[in-house]
Design a protein around this motif. Structure first.
Motif, short mmCIF file in Angstrom:
data_model
loop_
_atom_site.label_atom_id
_atom_site.label_comp_id
_atom_site.label_asym_id
_atom_site.label_seq_id
_atom_site.Cartn_x
_atom_site.Cartn_y
_atom_site.Cartn_z
N ALA A 191 0.82 -1.21 0.00
CA ALA A 191 0.00 0.00 0.00
C ALA A 191 0.85 1.26 0.00
N VAL A 192 1.92 1.25 0.81
CA VAL A 192 2.77 2.43 0.92
C VAL A 192 3.60 2.62 -0.35
N ASP A 193 4.05 1.51 -0.92
CA ASP A 193 4.90 1.59 -2.12
C ASP A 193 4.08 1.88 -3.38
N ASN A 194 2.83 1.43 -3.41
CA ASN A 194 1.99 1.63 -4.59
C ASN A 194 0.65 2.24 -4.21
N PRO A 195 0.69 3.46 -3.65
CA PRO A 195 -0.55 4.04 -3.10
C PRO A 195 -1.68 4.16 -4.13
N GLU A 196 -1.36 4.55 -5.35
CA GLU A 196 -2.41 4.74 -6.35
C GLU A 196 -3.05 3.41 -6.73
N LEU A 197 -2.21 2.39 -6.87
CA LEU A 197 -2.70 1.06 -7.23
C LEU A 197 -3.54 0.48 -6.10
N PHE A 198 -3.04 0.63 -4.88
CA PHE A 198 -3.78 0.13 -3.71
C PHE A 198 -5.14 0.82 -3.60
N ASP A 199 -5.11 2.10 -3.84
CA ASP A 199 -6.33 2.90 -3.82
C ASP A 199 -7.37 2.30 -4.78
N LEU A 200 -6.93 2.05 -5.99
CA LEU A 200 -7.77 1.46 -7.03
C LEU A 200 -8.31 0.10 -6.59
N MET A 201 -7.47 -0.68 -5.90
CA MET A 201 -7.83 -2.05 -5.54
C MET A 201 -8.77 -2.12 -4.34
N PHE A 202 -8.55 -1.25 -3.35
CA PHE A 202 -9.25 -1.43 -2.09
C PHE A 202 -10.00 -0.22 -1.54
N ILE A 203 -9.83 0.96 -2.14
CA ILE A 203 -10.49 2.13 -1.56
C ILE A 203 -11.46 2.81 -2.52
N MET A 204 -11.01 3.10 -3.72
CA MET A 204 -11.86 3.85 -4.66
C MET A 204 -13.18 3.15 -4.97
N ALA A 205 -14.22 3.97 -5.12
CA ALA A 205 -15.54 3.42 -5.42
C ALA A 205 -15.67 3.11 -6.91
N ALA A 206 -15.10 3.96 -7.76
CA ALA A 206 -15.33 3.88 -9.21
C ALA A 206 -15.08 2.50 -9.84
N PRO A 207 -13.92 1.88 -9.62
CA PRO A 207 -13.67 0.62 -10.34
C PRO A 207 -14.71 -0.46 -10.03
N MET A 208 -15.27 -0.45 -8.80
CA MET A 208 -16.24 -1.48 -8.45
C MET A 208 -17.57 -1.32 -9.20
N GLU A 209 -17.78 -0.15 -9.78
CA GLU A 209 -18.99 0.06 -10.57
C GLU A 209 -18.97 -0.83 -11.81
N ALA A 210 -17.76 -1.23 -12.23
CA ALA A 210 -17.62 -2.07 -13.42
C ALA A 210 -17.63 -3.55 -13.08
N CYS A 211 -17.95 -3.86 -11.82
CA CYS A 211 -17.88 -5.25 -11.36
C CYS A 211 -19.26 -5.70 -10.91
N ARG A 212 -19.77 -6.76 -11.57
CA ARG A 212 -21.10 -7.25 -11.19
C ARG A 212 -21.07 -7.70 -9.73
N ASP A 213 -22.12 -7.40 -9.01
CA ASP A 213 -22.20 -7.81 -7.61
C ASP A 213 -21.88 -9.30 -7.48
N ASP A 214 -21.24 -9.65 -6.41
CA ASP A 214 -20.86 -11.04 -6.06
C ASP A 214 -19.89 -11.67 -7.07
N GLU A 215 -19.27 -10.84 -7.92
CA GLU A 215 -18.33 -11.42 -8.89
C GLU A 215 -16.96 -10.76 -8.82
N TRP A 216 -16.55 -10.34 -7.64
CA TRP A 216 -15.24 -9.71 -7.49
C TRP A 216 -14.19 -10.81 -7.26
N ASP A 217 -13.82 -11.49 -8.34
CA ASP A 217 -12.95 -12.66 -8.25
C ASP A 217 -11.58 -12.33 -7.65
#
Lengths: 203, 203
Positions: free
Chosen positions: B100-126
């Motif tokens: 998280a500290v070394d790749n803050p933007e990537l971590f953000d995208l993976m675990f914090i930001m709301a936007a990317p999850m809008e492209a993910c069907r519910d219950d399908e976050w593999d």
DNA sequence: AAAAGTAACTGAACAGTGTTTAGTAAACAA
DNA sequence: TTGTTTACTAAACACTGTTCAGTTACTTTT
């Protein structure tokens, strides 16, 4: 010479009117879909007017975030009536989570979104500082009464805050979507209870 | 008839080129300051072209988020070489935070930001599901070897993930600004260590 | 080889965003 | 009645994500 005072009062009233409209729109539509123009429309003023009362959108977000802390402290007030310090701590956790679930947009503004913090000078986040101090006090009480063996209340508080904040952040930002609605609720409460038991035994 | 195959290959290459440019720009400038037009400029194509390969910006964000999980799993690989299951768990936590500290933007995208999850069907976050399962396995190992008394590995994993995620989320989103740089580092590591000790004793 | 069809790509536009600035009108002070 | 200050706004600037008609260029069929 009451004119300058009346003017000052009117300026403060205007600020409040903008803030109220902003908060209302945020909670209704989610902060992402609310623009300066929307807020301006709601109070029937030009968008430019808002910039006479707030430096930029971040400062407006920060002001709403402040109102959020006011509301949150209200929700936390009854906790101090609990006599057992550990039970006090557990109830604080429960209310933190409940506040987040009941006011997701406000919580987001207070603890997750990056934007409002841009309007806050480093090391001057008084709202967060005060709320954290409230937690430290309760934890210190737990240490003093021998519930916790660990002696550093600030470190312990940080650990506890992080753990509780973790659920809520993961939940609100849809990072528990791999579980269905029902299992999500189950995991939330069970993991919370497990954390409480664990620190009672191990901290 | 290798033509259709070549076309398919070229299409995939183009997708990759867009993705690489997007990732590069995100990590350089922070995702907030990167627009579709910026990405289009970087690969020397028109903005409209990107929409032939990705439905919208959220889908692009989701694709970069997927690449992030690939990178993260790489960082986690060496953990399996550790024999002691509890030490394995601790090392996983350390690497989660370091990632998280070394790749803050990537971590953000993976675990914090709301936007990317809008492209993910519910219950399908593999991606999330798999990463979580990796944690559950290690925790199950801890239960089997008697390090933890608590029997439900999934609940315990959720509790542990939340706690570790809590620090990182609060830290990255500037919610530890009431402490100065030095104290922040101190609190991070001390709170992490305290959590490890606590679950070793109490879970 | 010529015609028809398909796929890749783009210029330009649409409807929005946060923010600034020049200018106006009203309220106040002299 | 002046001059000055204050409150406000229309319009513009430089962006944003997204769509769509239209243009190439390549592939298939005749």
């Amino acid at each position: 010479m009451g004119i300058t005072e009346r003017k000052e009062r009117e300026k403060e009233e205007m600020r409040q009117r903008i803030l109220d409209a902003a908060q209302k729109l945020f909670l209704e539509n989610g902060y992402e879909k609310v623009s300066i123009r929307n807020i301006a429309d709601a109070i029937e003023y030009s968008p430019a007017t808002i910039y006479l009362y707030f430096k930029d959108k971040n400062e407006l977000l920060y002001a709403v975030h402040q109102k959020g802390f006011g509301l949150m402290l209200q929700e936390f007030a009854p906790v101090s009536a609990i006599s057992d310090p550990f039970e006090q701590l557990v109830e604080m956790g429960r209310r933190y989570i409940r506040f987040a679930v009941d006011n997701p947009e406000l919580f987001d503004l207070m603890f997750i979104m990056a934007a409002p913090m841009e309007a806050c000078r480093d090391d001057e986040w008084d709202e967060g500082k005060n709320a954290f101090q409230a937690l430290v006090q309760v934890v210190q009480h737990c240490i003093d009464t021998g519930v916790f063996k660990h002696q550093d209340a600030e470190v312990a508080s940080m650990m506890i805050w992080s753990a509780i904040h973790g659920y809520t952040a993961l939940f609100l930002r849809k990072r528990m979507m791999m579980f269905d609605e029902e299992r999500r609720q189950e995991l939330m409460t069970e993991a919370f209870n497990l954390f409480c038991e664990t620190i009672k035994r191990g901290l």
